[in-house]
Design a protein around this motif. Sequence first.
Motif, short mmCIF file in Angstrom:
data_model
loop_
_atom_site.label_atom_id
_atom_site.label_comp_id
_atom_site.label_asym_id
_atom_site.label_seq_id
_atom_site.Cartn_x
_atom_site.Cartn_y
_atom_site.Cartn_z
N VAL A 298 0.84 -1.20 0.00
CA VAL A 298 0.00 0.00 0.00
C VAL A 298 0.88 1.25 0.00
O VAL A 298 0.68 2.19 -0.79
CB VAL A 298 -0.95 -0.01 1.21
N VAL A 299 1.86 1.29 0.89
CA VAL A 299 2.75 2.44 0.95
C VAL A 299 3.56 2.55 -0.34
O VAL A 299 3.76 3.65 -0.89
CB VAL A 299 3.68 2.34 2.17
N GLN A 300 4.03 1.43 -0.85
CA GLN A 300 4.82 1.44 -2.09
C GLN A 300 4.01 2.00 -3.25
O GLN A 300 4.50 2.83 -4.02
CB GLN A 300 5.29 0.02 -2.40
N GLU A 301 2.77 1.58 -3.38
CA GLU A 301 1.93 2.07 -4.47
C GLU A 301 1.62 3.55 -4.30
O GLU A 301 1.59 4.32 -5.27
CB GLU A 301 0.62 1.27 -4.53
N GLY A 302 1.41 3.97 -3.03
CA GLY A 302 1.15 5.39 -2.79
C GLY A 302 2.34 6.26 -3.17
O GLY A 302 2.17 7.33 -3.79
N LEU A 303 3.54 5.83 -2.80
CA LEU A 303 4.74 6.59 -3.17
C LEU A 303 4.96 6.59 -4.68
O LEU A 303 5.37 7.61 -5.27
CB LEU A 303 5.96 6.02 -2.46
#
Length: 385
Positions: A298-303
Amino acid sequence: MMSPRAGVPGRAVTVAVTLGMTAMTALAFWGQTDAHGTTTALVVDLVVGTAACALVPLLLHRPVTGALALTVLVALSPVATPTATMSAWYVARWRRFPVAGAVAAAGIAAHAIQALSRPPGGLSYGWWVFMTVVAYAALVGWGALGQARHSLIVSLRERADRAEAEQGRRVAEARIAERAQIAREMHDVLAHRLSLVATYAGALEFRPDASPEKLSRAAGVVRAGVHQALDELREVISLLRDDGPEETAGEGRPQPVLTDLPRLVGESLDAGMRVRLDDRTADPAALPATTGRTAYRVVQEGLTNARKHAPGVPVEVLLDGRPGTGLVIDLRNPLPDDPSTVPAIPGSGTGLIGLTERVRLAGGRLDHEITSGEFRLRASLPWPA
């Protein structure tokens, strides 16, 4: 109930049975030679025996018709008894029980009529009829038992075939699901890796006046990122081409979890992004590996989305949760003042769709919206106590 064409024998079986019944009819005719009081009786037995042998192929291919024809013959002469009794068994073997019972009743009646014209020696008429009834009952029961056994074997074979087909279908579905998981994993990894490469390449393009050391460092990062992306792409292609038992995505490599987020944020900081991580989780290491991997993605996709669609803006990442209450991930970044100035980075446009499905499968929920001039991505994941 048997199929109308069930049990139809081949040509070799028909010839063999016909020859066998002919031999039995000949023995029955020979047994009646002493009882032939007149030439007429001899002729009748000879004609009936010949007709009975000729009707055997009809019996094998049309059991009910052949059995009724033999029943008529047995009323005229005992020579037809072997084929007539065999017909009762055969009908019971391949037809419904009521039909077999009707054929057996006709055979008993025909034998009763036969006994009136040619009384059996040594037995009263009543005992003869009784023994005939017992014999036909035994033949019908034997045939019905064979039919039930045959139906059971066919049913078990069909169930085995269906079970095998179902197992094959489940294996295929599991393989497809595993490959879809691999594709989702590689989409997240490659999108993040290539967006970093694009960011560094953009720095090389727009900052040609940078010092040679910075240019060399950026070029080295681009080269390393491309090599890593190629290795990961080669891995996913080899897995997707494999028709054998599926392996889990990235087997042989440690899968990222929640405690790996500082490294992920560090990569983005090295690429020039402004990221602030606010980690309020009680014990990140206690989060289950599957949930931790989902949170990481989730964090990776957001960044990745921020780097592609709003480069240069600050990104805030908030994590809060503890065992028993769940994990909340909140990413937000302002929208660019002029979207037309954002360099176009190609993408599939399905990252958030796949991420939503990943979070749902993990038992959580993902929402994203644009509000008050900023993009917000919020995920809620379960965290068992």
